[in-house]
Scaffold this motif. Structure first.
Motif, PDB file in Angstrom:
ATOM      1  N   LEU A  26      -7.778  -2.255   1.634  1.00 38.91           N
ATOM      2  CA  LEU A  26      -7.242  -3.009   0.507  1.00 38.91           C
ATOM      3  C   LEU A  26      -7.704  -2.453  -0.834  1.00 38.91           C
ATOM      4  O   LEU A  26      -7.051  -2.690  -1.864  1.00 38.91           O
ATOM      5  CB  LEU A  26      -7.647  -4.481   0.630  1.00 38.91           C
ATOM      6  CG  LEU A  26      -7.165  -5.208   1.890  1.00 38.91           C
ATOM      7  CD1 LEU A  26      -7.624  -6.663   1.879  1.00 38.91           C
ATOM      8  CD2 LEU A  26      -5.660  -5.142   2.026  1.00 38.91           C
ATOM      9  N   TYR A 131      -0.092   0.483   5.343  1.00 39.91           N
ATOM     10  CA  TYR A 131      -0.355  -0.448   4.249  1.00 39.91           C
ATOM     11  C   TYR A 131       0.376  -0.031   2.975  1.00 39.91           C
ATOM     12  O   TYR A 131       0.318   1.120   2.546  1.00 39.91           O
ATOM     13  CB  TYR A 131      -1.863  -0.533   3.992  1.00 39.91           C
ATOM     14  CG  TYR A 131      -2.239  -1.462   2.860  1.00 39.91           C
ATOM     15  CD1 TYR A 131      -2.007  -2.821   2.948  1.00 39.91           C
ATOM     16  CD2 TYR A 131      -2.835  -0.965   1.697  1.00 39.91           C
ATOM     17  CE1 TYR A 131      -2.349  -3.683   1.920  1.00 39.91           C
ATOM     18  CE2 TYR A 131      -3.194  -1.813   0.659  1.00 39.91           C
ATOM     19  CZ  TYR A 131      -2.945  -3.170   0.771  1.00 39.91           C
ATOM     20  OH  TYR A 131      -3.284  -4.014  -0.263  1.00 39.91           O
ATOM     21  N   ASN A 132       1.068  -0.985   2.379  1.00 39.69           N
ATOM     22  CA  ASN A 132       1.830  -0.796   1.143  1.00 39.69           C
ATOM     23  C   ASN A 132       3.015   0.158   1.287  1.00 39.69           C
ATOM     24  O   ASN A 132       3.576   0.597   0.287  1.00 39.69           O
ATOM     25  CB  ASN A 132       0.928  -0.311   0.001  1.00 39.69           C
ATOM     26  CG  ASN A 132       0.428  -1.476  -0.841  1.00 39.69           C
ATOM     27  OD1 ASN A 132       1.010  -2.565  -0.836  1.00 39.69           O
ATOM     28  ND2 ASN A 132      -0.657  -1.262  -1.560  1.00 39.69           N
ATOM     29  N   ASN A 146      -0.806  -8.941  -6.598  1.00 37.20           N
ATOM     30  CA  ASN A 146      -1.416  -9.230  -5.315  1.00 37.20           C
ATOM     31  C   ASN A 146      -2.190  -8.029  -4.792  1.00 37.20           C
ATOM     32  O   ASN A 146      -3.325  -8.159  -4.316  1.00 37.20           O
ATOM     33  CB  ASN A 146      -0.335  -9.641  -4.314  1.00 37.20           C
ATOM     34  CG  ASN A 146      -0.861  -9.883  -2.920  1.00 37.20           C
ATOM     35  OD1 ASN A 146      -1.068  -8.947  -2.158  1.00 37.20           O
ATOM     36  ND2 ASN A 146      -1.069 -11.145  -2.577  1.00 37.20           N
ATOM     37  N   THR A 147      -1.610  -6.838  -4.899  1.00 39.58           N
ATOM     38  CA  THR A 147      -2.289  -5.613  -4.434  1.00 39.58           C
ATOM     39  C   THR A 147      -3.557  -5.357  -5.225  1.00 39.58           C
ATOM     40  O   THR A 147      -4.560  -4.871  -4.692  1.00 39.58           O
ATOM     41  CB  THR A 147      -1.334  -4.416  -4.551  1.00 39.58           C
ATOM     42  OG1 THR A 147      -0.136  -4.691  -3.817  1.00 39.58           O
ATOM     43  CG2 THR A 147      -1.959  -3.146  -4.020  1.00 39.58           C
ATOM     44  N   ARG A 185      -2.957 -11.049   1.897  1.00 36.67           N
ATOM     45  CA  ARG A 185      -2.097 -10.062   2.549  1.00 36.67           C
ATOM     46  C   ARG A 185      -1.876 -10.466   4.007  1.00 36.67           C
ATOM     47  O   ARG A 185      -2.755 -11.056   4.640  1.00 36.67           O
ATOM     48  CB  ARG A 185      -2.732  -8.670   2.524  1.00 36.67           C
ATOM     49  CG  ARG A 185      -2.970  -8.100   1.157  1.00 36.67           C
ATOM     50  CD  ARG A 185      -1.711  -7.854   0.367  1.00 36.67           C
ATOM     51  NE  ARG A 185      -0.873  -6.797   0.879  1.00 36.67           N
ATOM     52  CZ  ARG A 185      -0.202  -5.925   0.108  1.00 36.67           C
ATOM     53  NH1 ARG A 185      -0.315  -5.981  -1.204  1.00 36.67           N
ATOM     54  NH2 ARG A 185       0.577  -5.009   0.652  1.00 36.67           N
ATOM     55  N   GLN A 214       1.364 -14.235  -1.699  1.00 26.81           N
ATOM     56  CA  GLN A 214       1.227 -13.693  -0.347  1.00 26.81           C
ATOM     57  C   GLN A 214       2.219 -12.557  -0.174  1.00 26.81           C
ATOM     58  O   GLN A 214       3.413 -12.726  -0.444  1.00 26.81           O
ATOM     59  CB  GLN A 214       1.482 -14.771   0.698  1.00 26.81           C
ATOM     60  CG  GLN A 214       1.455 -14.252   2.135  1.00 26.81           C
ATOM     61  CD  GLN A 214       1.493 -15.370   3.151  1.00 26.81           C
ATOM     62  OE1 GLN A 214       0.463 -15.953   3.462  1.00 26.81           O
ATOM     63  NE2 GLN A 214       2.669 -15.670   3.680  1.00 26.81           N
TER      64      GLN A 214
END
Length: 449
Positions: A26, A131-132, A146-147, A185, A214
């Motif tokens: 993250l 991720y992402n 959020n990220t 997440r 979220q």
């Protein structure tokens, strides 16, 4: 100070703490997300698919953010018990962004359901590459926020060929003594031929204001299946902004329902990419709005390969001064031949002050397709009310029966029988104003005396 500046200052002042209380997965994109958020900011109403929601106003209040990840007290064994009859679910909780529970004893080998921060090492390399990769964090300011701030969340990983039994039930709980912002997440990976039934519920335990972002990324590999239902039953002090991003491979199937029975402000984005031949997606939902609630669903179903099918049905019943919005777009890309798609949005405004905004859309770049879309906004059927009055049914009761029946089409699409039956009961209770507050949640959890 603008809404954006307060969150940028929050990140800059607490970057070390935020990163220290999270994991490399993250932390990797935080700085780039901060740049994207600084550049894009929150989407304004000039952005087409945010035109019905005032994002700036929602994020303007000064919410607290639990960057130190202090744990709020929760004794789940004493306070909560699942109240869905005969569902046989394995139940756990997300208190803010913190996973509470241990499902390892009831899940087979090759299945992980738990905290992202406690992800087994054998999955970490795979998650780093995923991720992402689906979330639009470079173009959507809320996803970038959020990220930038998310420190933990939920991970569901199912290895090849595993059909998970029992049903997984995750209860998202708002728990705080003061106004609180949570950034969470969600990552789900269903490998080839894996199957999962999942129930997600959103509830608040306390009366302070909650703001939640979220971002969910879901990968359905070849011939996998996800049967999913989400229930929101919070309150007028709750604001929820969520982004669901689903990537489907060949022959995969998604059945996803989203039901809002009680809320304050909800803005939901759902993007499904049918990226493999013969993939199927069914998206459906129901909204009950009253007082000054606001519910905005934006859907993009992308047909990227041939012989894929999608079916979308959302229904709203709005009372009081509530507001509803639905924008659904089906995009059929070049080469996606033999596409079949149906998109429907039907709405009732039972109060003269309620407002509904609907915009179903089709964008097609292939010639061998069967695609239909439509929307309706109206009042209760006067002829049906007259017919019922002639048979001695009081007007108030007739109104309630018609509203319940109106949402029936969406409820019947729920694949899990016990949840389908329970949802029908909850809808009836909601219309009759008999649902209790979220300290005593009717769908998932019941407070014991």
């Amino acid at each position: 100070m603008t809404s954006e500046k307060q969150y940028i200052s929050l990140f800059d002042d607490n970057k070390e703490i935020i990163s220290r209380n999270s994991i490399n997965l993250l932390n990797r994109d935080r700085d780039m997300a901060r740049s994207c958020f600084g550049e894009k900011g929150f989407p304004s109403r000039k952005v087409e698919h945010y035109r019905y929601t005032d994002v700036q106003a929602a994020f303007a209040p000064d919410y607290g953010v639990n960057v130190n990840r202090l744990q709020f007290p929760l004794d789940s064994s004493r306070l909560f018990r699942c109240n869905v009859p005969h569902i046989g679910s394995a139940q756990a909780y997300m208190v803010g962004d913190r996973f509470v529970g241990d499902l390892s004893a009831v899940l087979p080998a090759g299945v992980y359901v738990g905290s992202l921060s406690a992800c087994p090492e054998k999955y970490m390399h795979e998650l780093m590459s995923r991720y992402n990769s689906l979330a639009p964090w470079k173009t959507d300011g809320i996803v970038a926020l959020n990220t930038m701030l998310a420190q933990d969340g939920l991970l569901i990983y199912i290895e090849k060929g595993i059909k998970v039994d029992p049903i997984i039930q995750i209860v998202n709980l708002g728990r705080s003594r003061n106004d609180l912002m949570t950034n969470r997440r969600v990552m789900m990976v269903l490998e080839e031929e894996a199957e999962l039934s999942l129930l997600l519920c959103d509830h608040n335990m306390d009366s302070c204001r909650f703001l939640t972002t979220q971002v969910a990324e879901v990968w359905l590999e070849s011939n996998s299946r996800l049967d999913f239902c989400a229930l929101e039953e919070t309150g007028e002090n709750n604001s929820l902004f969520e982004s669901w991003n689903v990537h489907q491979k060949r022959g995969s199937r998604l059945d996803a329902g989203f039901f809002t029975l009680r809320n304050g402000l909800t803005r939901r984005t759902i993007h499904v990419d049918l990226a493999g031949e013969e993939a199927y997606a069914q998206l459906f939902g129901g909204v009950i709005g009253d007082d000054r609630s606001h519910t905005d669903n934006y859907l993009l179903v992308e047909h990227s390969q041939s012989q894929c099918s999608s079916n979308v049905l959302f229904k709203y019943v709005l009372d009081g001064e509530s507001r509803g919005a639905f924008a659904g777009k089906v995009l059929v890309r070049e080469g996606a031949q033999q596409t079949e798609s149906l998109e429907t949005n039907n709405n009732l405004c039972v109060s003269p002050k309620a407002r509904m905004y609907t915009q179903p859309m089709l964008e097609i770049y292939a010639d061998d397709v069967k695609c239909n879309h439509g929307a309706t906004v109206g009042k209760l059927d006067e002829q049906a009310l007259y017919y019922m009055a002639q048979r001695g049914i009081p007007e108030e009761e007739a109104n309630l029966l018609l509203q319940e029946a109106f949402l029936g089409d969406a409820i019947r699409r729920i694949g899990i029988e016990a949840i389908r039956e329970r949802m029908a009961y909850l809808v009836e209770q909601r219309f009759r104003h008999k649902l209790k507050g979220c300290g005593n949640c009717s769908m998932c959890v019941t407070k014991k005396n």
